[in-house]
Design a protein around this motif. Structure first.
Motif, PDB file in Angstrom:
ATOM      1  N   ARG A  36       0.824  -1.205   0.000  1.00 14.65           N
ATOM      2  CA  ARG A  36       0.000   0.000   0.000  1.00 14.65           C
ATOM      3  C   ARG A  36       0.860   1.258   0.000  1.00 14.65           C
ATOM      4  N   ALA A  37       2.029   1.190   0.653  1.00 13.63           N
ATOM      5  CA  ALA A  37       2.911   2.360   0.679  1.00 13.63           C
ATOM      6  C   ALA A  37       3.443   2.674  -0.715  1.00 13.63           C
ATOM      7  N   SER A  38       3.738   1.600  -1.483  1.00 20.29           N
ATOM      8  CA  SER A  38       4.248   1.812  -2.841  1.00 20.29           C
ATOM      9  C   SER A  38       3.141   2.151  -3.827  1.00 20.29           C
ATOM     10  N   ASP A  39       1.899   1.757  -3.506  1.00 22.56           N
ATOM     11  CA  ASP A  39       0.771   2.042  -4.390  1.00 22.56           C
ATOM     12  C   ASP A  39      -0.466   2.316  -3.529  1.00 22.56           C
ATOM     13  N   PRO A  40      -0.758   3.582  -3.261  1.00 20.93           N
ATOM     14  CA  PRO A  40      -1.893   3.912  -2.370  1.00 20.93           C
ATOM     15  C   PRO A  40      -3.237   3.386  -2.871  1.00 20.93           C
ATOM     16  N   LEU A 439      10.957  -5.982  -4.994  1.00 26.54           N
ATOM     17  CA  LEU A 439      11.817  -4.857  -5.351  1.00 26.54           C
ATOM     18  C   LEU A 439      11.048  -3.539  -5.277  1.00 26.54           C
ATOM     19  N   CYS A 440       9.874  -3.527  -5.859  1.00 25.80           N
ATOM     20  CA  CYS A 440       9.098  -2.299  -5.903  1.00 25.80           C
ATOM     21  C   CYS A 440       8.562  -1.904  -4.532  1.00 25.80           C
ATOM     22  N   SER A 441       8.239  -2.870  -3.713  1.00 29.27           N
ATOM     23  CA  SER A 441       7.786  -2.538  -2.358  1.00 29.27           C
ATOM     24  C   SER A 441       8.928  -1.992  -1.502  1.00 29.27           C
ATOM     25  N   GLN A 442      10.170  -2.377  -1.848  1.00 29.53           N
ATOM     26  CA  GLN A 442      11.331  -1.915  -1.084  1.00 29.53           C
ATOM     27  C   GLN A 442      11.919  -0.628  -1.633  1.00 29.53           C
ATOM     28  N   SER A 443      11.573  -0.257  -2.866  1.00 25.80           N
ATOM     29  CA  SER A 443      12.211   0.887  -3.516  1.00 25.80           C
ATOM     30  C   SER A 443      12.084   2.193  -2.727  1.00 25.80           C
ATOM     31  N   PRO A 444      10.945   2.484  -2.042  1.00 25.96           N
ATOM     32  CA  PRO A 444      10.913   3.734  -1.264  1.00 25.96           C
ATOM     33  C   PRO A 444      11.928   3.762  -0.133  1.00 25.96           C
ATOM     34  N   HIS A 445      12.287   2.584   0.413  1.00 21.64           N
ATOM     35  CA  HIS A 445      13.221   2.524   1.542  1.00 21.64           C
ATOM     36  C   HIS A 445      14.678   2.619   1.090  1.00 21.64           C
ATOM     37  N   PHE A 446      14.948   2.316  -0.175  1.00 22.38           N
ATOM     38  CA  PHE A 446      16.335   2.311  -0.675  1.00 22.38           C
ATOM     39  C   PHE A 446      16.489   3.263  -1.855  1.00 22.38           C
ATOM     40  N   SER A 447      15.786   4.363  -1.821  1.00 21.19           N
ATOM     41  CA  SER A 447      15.804   5.289  -2.959  1.00 21.19           C
ATOM     42  C   SER A 447      17.189   5.888  -3.190  1.00 21.19           C
ATOM     43  N   LEU A 475       7.776  -2.152 -12.762  1.00 17.80           N
ATOM     44  CA  LEU A 475       9.069  -1.463 -12.728  1.00 17.80           C
ATOM     45  C   LEU A 475       8.926   0.002 -13.127  1.00 17.80           C
ATOM     46  N   SER A 476       8.055   0.272 -14.075  1.00 19.16           N
ATOM     47  CA  SER A 476       7.850   1.662 -14.523  1.00 19.16           C
ATOM     48  C   SER A 476       7.331   2.536 -13.391  1.00 19.16           C
ATOM     49  N   SER A 477       6.560   1.941 -12.482  1.00 18.25           N
ATOM     50  CA  SER A 477       5.980   2.717 -11.386  1.00 18.25           C
ATOM     51  C   SER A 477       6.965   2.979 -10.254  1.00 18.25           C
ATOM     52  N   LEU A 479      10.679   2.844 -10.608  1.00 13.87           N
ATOM     53  CA  LEU A 479      11.968   3.425 -10.995  1.00 13.87           C
ATOM     54  C   LEU A 479      12.042   4.932 -10.764  1.00 13.87           C
ATOM     55  N   PRO A 480      10.966   5.691 -10.991  1.00 10.67           N
ATOM     56  CA  PRO A 480      11.055   7.134 -10.732  1.00 10.67           C
ATOM     57  C   PRO A 480      11.393   7.481  -9.287  1.00 10.67           C
ATOM     58  N   LEU A 481      11.230   6.537  -8.349  1.00 13.73           N
ATOM     59  CA  LEU A 481      11.544   6.807  -6.951  1.00 13.73           C
ATOM     60  C   LEU A 481      13.035   6.820  -6.679  1.00 13.73           C
ATOM     61  N   ASN A 482      13.834   6.278  -7.610  1.00 14.99           N
ATOM     62  CA  ASN A 482      15.275   6.191  -7.407  1.00 14.99           C
ATOM     63  C   ASN A 482      15.908   7.577  -7.446  1.00 14.99           C
ATOM     64  N   GLU A 483      16.828   7.831  -6.492  1.00 10.45           N
ATOM     65  CA  GLU A 483      17.460   9.142  -6.387  1.00 10.45           C
ATOM     66  C   GLU A 483      18.968   9.087  -6.562  1.00 10.45           C
ATOM     67  N   THR A 484      19.495   7.990  -7.131  1.00  9.23           N
ATOM     68  CA  THR A 484      20.929   7.879  -7.369  1.00  9.23           C
ATOM     69  C   THR A 484      21.264   8.366  -8.777  1.00  9.23           C
ATOM     70  N   PHE A 485      22.581   8.475  -9.062  1.00  6.77           N
ATOM     71  CA  PHE A 485      22.990   8.924 -10.390  1.00  6.77           C
ATOM     72  C   PHE A 485      22.726   7.868 -11.462  1.00  6.77           C
ATOM     73  N   LEU A 486      22.319   6.650 -11.043  1.00  9.08           N
ATOM     74  CA  LEU A 486      22.010   5.587 -12.003  1.00  9.08           C
ATOM     75  C   LEU A 486      20.565   5.668 -12.508  1.00  9.08           C
ATOM     76  N   LYS A 487      19.815   6.636 -12.038  1.00  7.41           N
ATOM     77  CA  LYS A 487      18.398   6.705 -12.402  1.00  7.41           C
ATOM     78  C   LYS A 487      18.198   6.780 -13.912  1.00  7.41           C
ATOM     79  N   LYS A 488      18.962   7.627 -14.603  1.00  2.78           N
ATOM     80  CA  LYS A 488      18.814   7.745 -16.056  1.00  2.78           C
ATOM     81  C   LYS A 488      19.156   6.431 -16.751  1.00  2.78           C
ATOM     82  N   SER A 489      20.196   5.753 -16.271  1.00  2.00           N
ATOM     83  CA  SER A 489      20.576   4.458 -16.857  1.00  2.00           C
ATOM     84  C   SER A 489      19.482   3.426 -16.656  1.00  2.00           C
ATOM     85  N   LEU A 490      18.833   3.453 -15.486  1.00  2.00           N
ATOM     86  CA  LEU A 490      17.751   2.513 -15.202  1.00  2.00           C
ATOM     87  C   LEU A 490      16.571   2.749 -16.136  1.00  2.00           C
ATOM     88  N   LEU A 491      16.178   4.019 -16.286  1.00  2.00           N
ATOM     89  CA  LEU A 491      15.043   4.332 -17.151  1.00  2.00           C
ATOM     90  C   LEU A 491      15.353   3.988 -18.600  1.00  2.00           C
TER      91      LEU A 491
END
Length: 499
Positions: A36-40, A439-447, A475-477, A479-491
């Motif tokens: 629910r945290a990853s998708d309200p 992965l997606c449920s954990q992405s907010p905790h490891f942004s 994954l599309s939902s 990936l935008p949460l990522n805040e590292t310099f790899l974000k562009k490479s991921l997208l």
């Protein structure tokens, strides 16, 4: 029906929740909250409706249909009901009622599930505040409470139990008489000032001073064996009660000082050392634990591990699964859990040698407990990565991977996940879908975690052939949460995946 065949109607998130429900309602609530945290907008209503759908199966050579939920194990159904009890206020009332109606069609006659269903009905209907106690039971409880309110009453527990029925009292008298008649057990009852009764159990054949110092837990275990003695166990060899009394056969006890001396002195191990260890083949599971305790394997110096493990590997035939698991647990687990700096060469050598010969026991007795610990330190994670990369076969790596789907993640666990992905796991669609959901449920905790970003990049490059339309959307939902310099490479990597 096995679990895999029951999951074919469920999507990835629902499958992850099903796996969590098998391990307990609290774990399921944690997974649900993260989803629910990853998708309200996430709702359990489709999941509950799917569980209510009819599923065909063969029963007594006839094709019948039952609600899908009725085909799951009793453990799953009980955990599901407890889980719904925790979160029912957040769910549509009709969906829960439909599920309860479906569960009521189950004819397994499980009384525990029946009571949980009844309680959940009460929760939904708003009658949960009413007592479930009968008038007679309520009266007895009130009487018991009144007794406890009187702090000056002598005897306390003893006097509270004076109202026990005559039949039960007689039964207790008979049982106590039987215990007094036992040839192997002598009960010494002492009355203290507050009538507190303590029972000390002495086993006649416990002659060593160390063995006479039994802990309270062992005493209780010994008391439970008295019933067996009453029915003729006294005429059997006394070694049948080994698990409870810490008594080993003489030929096994004779090997203890020999092995312990070699461990303590770190002397050279030879063929006689291997012969001493052969007693492991003659021990049942309870005896192995007793033997390991007497050897103080958990306190064995790390310098002796390579030689000791080498002798274990020379044993023929190989140790049984249960024996190997017990030895690995006693010898290595505490050493690894207490690591605060990188493991020593001796410890790494010992762990890797046993893991190579006994991979399955190592996974269950060592790797799983370390991963299930609340925090997996970098030192522990580094050692687990070595085992994954150098010792485990593909199917054992897959076993570790599935364990990781059930535990909470931290930076140490991320290191192990990365090592597993680098080993090119052969995943099925279900495992991969569950992993993507996790992965997606954990992405907010490891942004901001580079380790997590690298895991995502590995998924999008090395495992892109596994990504189906559903995984692509998930994954599309996230990936935008990522805040590292790899974000562009991921997208960019996600965009290159063609469906």
């Amino acid at each position: 029906m096995d679990l895999k065949s029951l999951l074919h109607r469920l999507d990835g998130r629902s499958r992850l929740l099903v796996h969590a429900l098998h391990s307990g309602p609290n774990n399921a609530q944690t997974v649900y909250n993260k989803q629910r945290a990853s998708d309200p907008d996430f709702s359990l209503a489709p999941f509950l409706e799917t569980l209510c759908q009819q599923e065909a199966r063969v029963h007594e050579d006839a094709l019948v249909s039952k609600p899908l939920v009725c085909l799951f194990s009793e453990v799953f159904k009980r955990n599901l009901l407890c889980f719904l009890h925790l979160i029912h206020t957040k769910l549509p009332k009709q969906s829960i009622l439909h599920l309860l109606q479906s569960l009521s069609q189950d004819h397994s006659e499980n009384q525990w599930s029946y009571v949980l269903i009844k309680q959940l009905y009460r929760d939904i209907e708003g009658t949960g505040k009413e007592t479930l106690l009968t008038p007679k039971c309520t009266e007895k409880l009130k009487d018991l409470c009144e007794r406890f309110r009187d702090n000056n009453m002598k005897g306390r527990w003893a006097s509270c139990l004076q109202g026990i029925g005559k039949e039960q009292a007689d039964d207790q008298t008979v049982q106590s008489q039987k215990k007094r008649k036992s040839d192997n057990i002598d009960l010494d009852v002492e009355d203290e000032e507050d009538v507190h009764q303590s029972k000390r159990v002495r086993i006649d054949f416990c002659t060593d001073k160390e063995e006479e110092k039994l802990t309270g837990e062992q005493e209780q275990s010994q008391m439970s064996t008295s019933h067996c003695v009453d029915h003729g166990a006294a005429s059997k060899p006394q070694t049948h009660l080994l698990g409870s009394t810490k008594v080993l056969p003489d030929h096994i006890k004779a090997a203890v000082p020999v092995i312990k001396e070699m461990l303590d002195t770190e002397s050279g191990w030879d063929k006689s050392s291997v012969s001493a260890l052969k007693v492991l083949h003659e021990c049942d599971p309870d005896e192995v634990d007793v033997l390991c305790s007497m050897l103080s394997l958990s306190e064995a110096p790390e310098q002796s591990l390579p030689q000791f493990c080498s002798c274990l590997l020379e044993l023929s035939p190989d140790l049984s699964h249960s024996t190997a698991s017990a030895v690995i647990t006693n010898l290595l687990l505490n050493k690894i859990l207490s690591l605060e700096e990188p493991a020593s060469r001796c410890l790494v050598t010992g762990v890797m040698s046993l893991c190579t010969r006994y991979p399955r026991p190592t996974c269950q007795a060592l790797i799983e407990p370390v991963l299930r610990k609340e925090q997996t330190g970098s030192c522990q994670a580094e050692l687990l990565c070595k085992l994954v990369e150098d010792c485990l076969e593909p199917h054992h790596r897959l076993h570790v991977f599935r364990t990781i789907l059930e535990v909470s993640w931290d930076e140490g666990v991320l290191l192990v996940i990365h090592a597993l992905l680098d080993s090119k796991l052969e995943l099925n669609e279900e495992d991969f879908s569950l992993f993507i959901d996790q992965l997606c449920s954990q992405s907010p905790h490891f942004s901001k975690s580079m380790k997590f970003a690298k895991i995502m990049l590995s998924v999008l490059t090395k495992y892109q052939s596994y990504v189906n339309a559903a995984c692509h959307r998930t994954l599309s939902s996230c990936l935008p949460l990522n805040e590292t310099f790899l974000k562009k490479s991921l997208l960019a990597a996600l965009k290159r995946i063609s469906l």
